[in-house]
Write a protein that holds these residues in place. Structure first.
Motif, PDB file in Angstrom:
ATOM      1  N   TRP A 103       0.845  -1.186   0.000  1.00 47.83           N
ATOM      2  CA  TRP A 103       0.000   0.000   0.000  1.00 47.83           C
ATOM      3  C   TRP A 103       0.879   1.234   0.000  1.00 47.83           C
ATOM      4  CZ3 TRP A 103      -2.569  -4.145   2.129  1.00 47.83           C
ATOM      5  CH2 TRP A 103      -3.944  -4.209   1.919  1.00 47.83           C
ATOM      6  N   SER A 104       0.321   2.309  -0.473  1.00 47.68           N
ATOM      7  CA  SER A 104       1.069   3.546  -0.347  1.00 47.68           C
ATOM      8  C   SER A 104       0.145   4.743  -0.453  1.00 47.68           C
ATOM      9  CB  SER A 104       2.122   3.639  -1.446  1.00 47.68           C
ATOM     10  OG  SER A 104       2.886   4.786  -1.222  1.00 47.68           O
ATOM     11  N   ASP A 105       0.418   5.734   0.341  1.00 49.19           N
ATOM     12  CA  ASP A 105      -0.302   6.997   0.234  1.00 49.19           C
ATOM     13  C   ASP A 105       0.525   8.038   0.973  1.00 49.19           C
ATOM     14  OD1 ASP A 105      -2.195   8.782  -0.482  1.00 49.19           O
ATOM     15  OD2 ASP A 105      -3.839   7.886   0.637  1.00 49.19           O
ATOM     16  N   LYS A 155       5.694  16.001   5.066  1.00 45.93           N
ATOM     17  CA  LYS A 155       4.999  14.865   4.462  1.00 45.93           C
ATOM     18  C   LYS A 155       5.952  13.705   4.267  1.00 45.93           C
ATOM     19  CE  LYS A 155       1.734  16.486   1.066  1.00 45.93           C
ATOM     20  NZ  LYS A 155       1.411  16.356  -0.335  1.00 45.93           N
ATOM     21  N   LEU A 156       5.409  12.522   4.325  1.00 47.21           N
ATOM     22  CA  LEU A 156       6.171  11.334   3.952  1.00 47.21           C
ATOM     23  C   LEU A 156       5.328  10.544   2.971  1.00 47.21           C
ATOM     24  CD1 LEU A 156       7.728   9.587   7.062  1.00 47.21           C
ATOM     25  CD2 LEU A 156       8.903  10.518   5.094  1.00 47.21           C
ATOM     26  N   TRP A 157       6.005   9.765   2.140  1.00 48.46           N
ATOM     27  CA  TRP A 157       5.266   8.909   1.229  1.00 48.46           C
ATOM     28  C   TRP A 157       5.736   7.476   1.452  1.00 48.46           C
ATOM     29  CZ3 TRP A 157       3.040  11.410  -3.593  1.00 48.46           C
ATOM     30  CH2 TRP A 157       2.042  10.583  -4.137  1.00 48.46           C
ATOM     31  N   PRO A 158       5.223   6.836   2.505  1.00 47.11           N
ATOM     32  CA  PRO A 158       5.723   5.506   2.831  1.00 47.11           C
ATOM     33  C   PRO A 158       5.118   4.434   1.935  1.00 47.11           C
ATOM     34  CG  PRO A 158       4.501   6.469   4.681  1.00 47.11           C
ATOM     35  CD  PRO A 158       4.173   7.250   3.446  1.00 47.11           C
ATOM     36  N   CYS A 187       4.753  10.385 -12.437  1.00 43.42           N
ATOM     37  CA  CYS A 187       4.432   8.983 -12.684  1.00 43.42           C
ATOM     38  C   CYS A 187       5.681   8.192 -12.981  1.00 43.42           C
ATOM     39  CB  CYS A 187       3.498   8.846 -13.881  1.00 43.42           C
ATOM     40  SG  CYS A 187       1.816   9.170 -13.459  1.00 43.42           S
ATOM     41  N   TYR A 188       6.525   8.784 -13.781  1.00 43.77           N
ATOM     42  CA  TYR A 188       7.718   8.080 -14.209  1.00 43.77           C
ATOM     43  C   TYR A 188       8.624   7.809 -13.023  1.00 43.77           C
ATOM     44  CZ  TYR A 188      11.519   6.646 -17.177  1.00 43.77           C
ATOM     45  OH  TYR A 188      12.505   5.923 -17.761  1.00 43.77           O
ATOM     46  N   SER A 189       8.724   8.816 -12.170  1.00 44.49           N
ATOM     47  CA  SER A 189       9.553   8.672 -10.989  1.00 44.49           C
ATOM     48  C   SER A 189       8.981   7.561 -10.102  1.00 44.49           C
ATOM     49  CB  SER A 189       9.607   9.995 -10.246  1.00 44.49           C
ATOM     50  OG  SER A 189       9.786   9.808  -8.892  1.00 44.49           O
ATOM     51  N   PHE A 190       7.667   7.557  -9.980  1.00 43.06           N
ATOM     52  CA  PHE A 190       6.964   6.553  -9.198  1.00 43.06           C
ATOM     53  C   PHE A 190       7.272   5.159  -9.736  1.00 43.06           C
ATOM     54  CE2 PHE A 190       2.974   4.892  -7.279  1.00 43.06           C
ATOM     55  CZ  PHE A 190       3.148   5.444  -6.039  1.00 43.06           C
ATOM     56  N   ARG A 191       7.262   5.099 -11.050  1.00 41.44           N
ATOM     57  CA  ARG A 191       7.507   3.847 -11.735  1.00 41.44           C
ATOM     58  C   ARG A 191       8.931   3.362 -11.492  1.00 41.44           C
ATOM     59  NH1 ARG A 191       5.338   2.044 -17.176  1.00 41.44           N
ATOM     60  NH2 ARG A 191       6.966   0.685 -17.911  1.00 41.44           N
ATOM     61  N   TYR A 215      -2.879   7.388 -11.778  1.00 42.08           N
ATOM     62  CA  TYR A 215      -3.693   8.388 -12.486  1.00 42.08           C
ATOM     63  C   TYR A 215      -5.074   8.512 -11.845  1.00 42.08           C
ATOM     64  CZ  TYR A 215      -0.652   9.209 -16.467  1.00 42.08           C
ATOM     65  OH  TYR A 215       0.367   9.603 -17.271  1.00 42.08           O
ATOM     66  N   THR A 216      -5.706   7.344 -11.648  1.00 42.06           N
ATOM     67  CA  THR A 216      -7.063   7.350 -11.100  1.00 42.06           C
ATOM     68  C   THR A 216      -7.066   8.000  -9.729  1.00 42.06           C
ATOM     69  OG1 THR A 216      -6.760   5.063 -11.696  1.00 42.06           O
ATOM     70  CG2 THR A 216      -9.001   5.787 -11.327  1.00 42.06           C
ATOM     71  N   HIS A 217      -6.013   7.659  -8.999  1.00 44.03           N
ATOM     72  CA  HIS A 217      -5.951   8.112  -7.627  1.00 44.03           C
ATOM     73  C   HIS A 217      -5.999   9.637  -7.534  1.00 44.03           C
ATOM     74  CE1 HIS A 217      -5.072   7.780  -3.429  1.00 44.03           C
ATOM     75  NE2 HIS A 217      -4.204   8.749  -3.565  1.00 44.03           N
ATOM     76  N   ASN A 218      -5.357  10.277  -8.479  1.00 45.69           N
ATOM     77  CA  ASN A 218      -5.325  11.726  -8.470  1.00 45.69           C
ATOM     78  C   ASN A 218      -6.518  12.332  -9.182  1.00 45.69           C
ATOM     79  OD1 ASN A 218      -2.837  13.025  -7.196  1.00 45.69           O
ATOM     80  ND2 ASN A 218      -2.090  11.157  -8.162  1.00 45.69           N
TER      81      ASN A 218
END
Lengths: 359, 40
Positions: free
Chosen positions: A257-259, A270-273, A321-325, A354-357
């Protein structure tokens, strides 16, 4: 219970029934009876490595520890109460003035700063802050198996003619990506007796027959009763296996999971764990924070500054997105080699993002 | 992260003696529930 029937796919009865141990207490939020609560004692704090020869580490002795504790934990202002507790410390017959004479306070503070509470490591790249001749001692703290790792994330960014004389893709370092090796998380999970007892090794189908009905009805709820888990389990049991090995084979279901998480009520820290839960554990226990079943396995980096270099509205999103990927690629690189359908998995990640945002 | 340990575990499993004294071979797999609320 409740007329539920379990159906396992095996020639033998399962060797381990996690639900045998489940009590009502495990599934509810009611506070346990006072007698069951074990108070946390000094030295019990999980993750902080124990130094059997010196429970006050990194302080050298009790007197130093008490003074250090007084300094850091008494709040920012001087108070009468604080003064009294200081008098109690130095007035105690066990307090020895000679113990604190040679205490190197700044060195201890540096060590305290570098202790990673979660896994007891001192953060590797800040080891330089510790005196050179103590590095050997600090290595004892570096348990390679549980430690966090640091990898640089870089992405390829297209630059247009307007911004640079040499247009085209260029590498851009997004930042350091902290992550934990999965295998150590799994080993840690299995070695915890209280978790292992309720860890489902064998998935099963759950059925229920309504009163008066002639057919059983499938009950869905847990990952370990899901068709996906059963399929993977069956696949594993039918596979060739390791030569000469007759050990029972078990699927460890990893759920990610991540958020983004706000760290403070005010301000924007903020953190993005990236969280890892095990699908072998009941959702009723996973959702109870007091069970501590959530594992932090990584902290994602958010791209800053970069979008201003680019033209076009969608570019910044694409970059994110790319960074996320890339993060996921680093996490999953190993599985990639193991022929798992990673390309599909990565695509799913992008689409969800994408959907999430909502864009 | 080229995590050889995980790759090894994915293919060949991790042998671990569980708390019930039975040694088992564990194979990590990625499975998940997929669901999300629309925020906007």
């Amino acid at each position: 219970v409740f007329g539920l029937i379990r159906q396992y796919y095996s020639n033998e009865l399962p060797t381990h029934d996690p639900e045998e141990h489940v009590s009502l207490q495990d599934l509810s939020d009611d506070p346990p009876a006072a007698a069951d609560v074990v108070p946390l004692r000094f030295g019990d704090v999980s993750g902080i490595p124990s130094h059997p020869e010196n429970p006050f580490y990194p302080f050298l002795n009790k007197s130093s520890f008490l003074l250090g504790d007084w300094y850091w934990n008494q709040g920012l202002q001087k108070t009468r109460k604080g003064f009294r507790s200081l008098l109690n410390i130095i007035g105690d017959p066990q307090f020895r003035a000679e113990d604190i004479q040679n205490t190197k306070w700044s060195k201890i503070d540096a060590k305290l700063k570098n202790i990673d509470i979660d896994n007891g490591d001192e953060i590797a790249d800040e080891r330089g802050a510790v005196d050179g001749n103590e590095i050997e001692e600090d290595w004892e703290w570096m348990d390679e198996d549980v430690g966090w790792r640091k990898t640089q994330v870089s992405i390829s960014v297209p630059f247009s003619k307007r911004h640079t004389k040499t247009p085209g893709p260029q590498r851009f370092v997004v930042g350091d990506f902290y992550h934990r090796p999965f295998v150590s998380v799994i080993r840690e999970k299995l070695s915890k007796a209280e978790d292992d007892q309720q860890f489902h090794y064998d998935p099963f189908e759950l059925f229920w027959r309504a009163p008066g009905a002639t057919n059983d009805m499938r009950v869905h709820g847990e990952l370990y009763t899901s068709p996906a888990f059963l399929d993977v389990h069956r696949e594993l049991q039918e596979s060739a296996g390791e030569p000469g090995c007759n050990l029972p084979r078990v699927v460890v279901a990893m759920m990610f999971w991540s958020d983004a998480t706000h760290l403070t009520s005010f301000g924007s820290a903020k953190l993005w764990p990236n969280y890892l839960y095990f699908g072998n554990e009941s959702k009723y226990r996973r959702c109870k924070p007091t069970c501590h079943l959530c594992n932090h396995v990584a902290y994602f980096q958010v791209v800053r500054y970069l979008p201003c270099l680019l033209t076009g509205g969608s570019s910044s999103l694409l970059i994110t997105c790319y960074s996320f990927r890339m993060h996921f690629k680093i996490l999953l690189q190993s599985i990639c080699v193991a022929n798992a359908p990673v390309p599909n998995l990565l695509r799913t990640v992008d689409v969800n993002y994408y959907t999430h945002n909502g864009r | 992260m080229l995590d050889d340990d995980f790759l090894e575990a994915y293919q060949h499993g991790i042998v671990f003696k569980c708390c019930d004294e039975i040694t088992r071979r564990f194979y990590p797999r990625i499975l998940t529930y997929s669901a999300d609320y629309k925020e906007k």
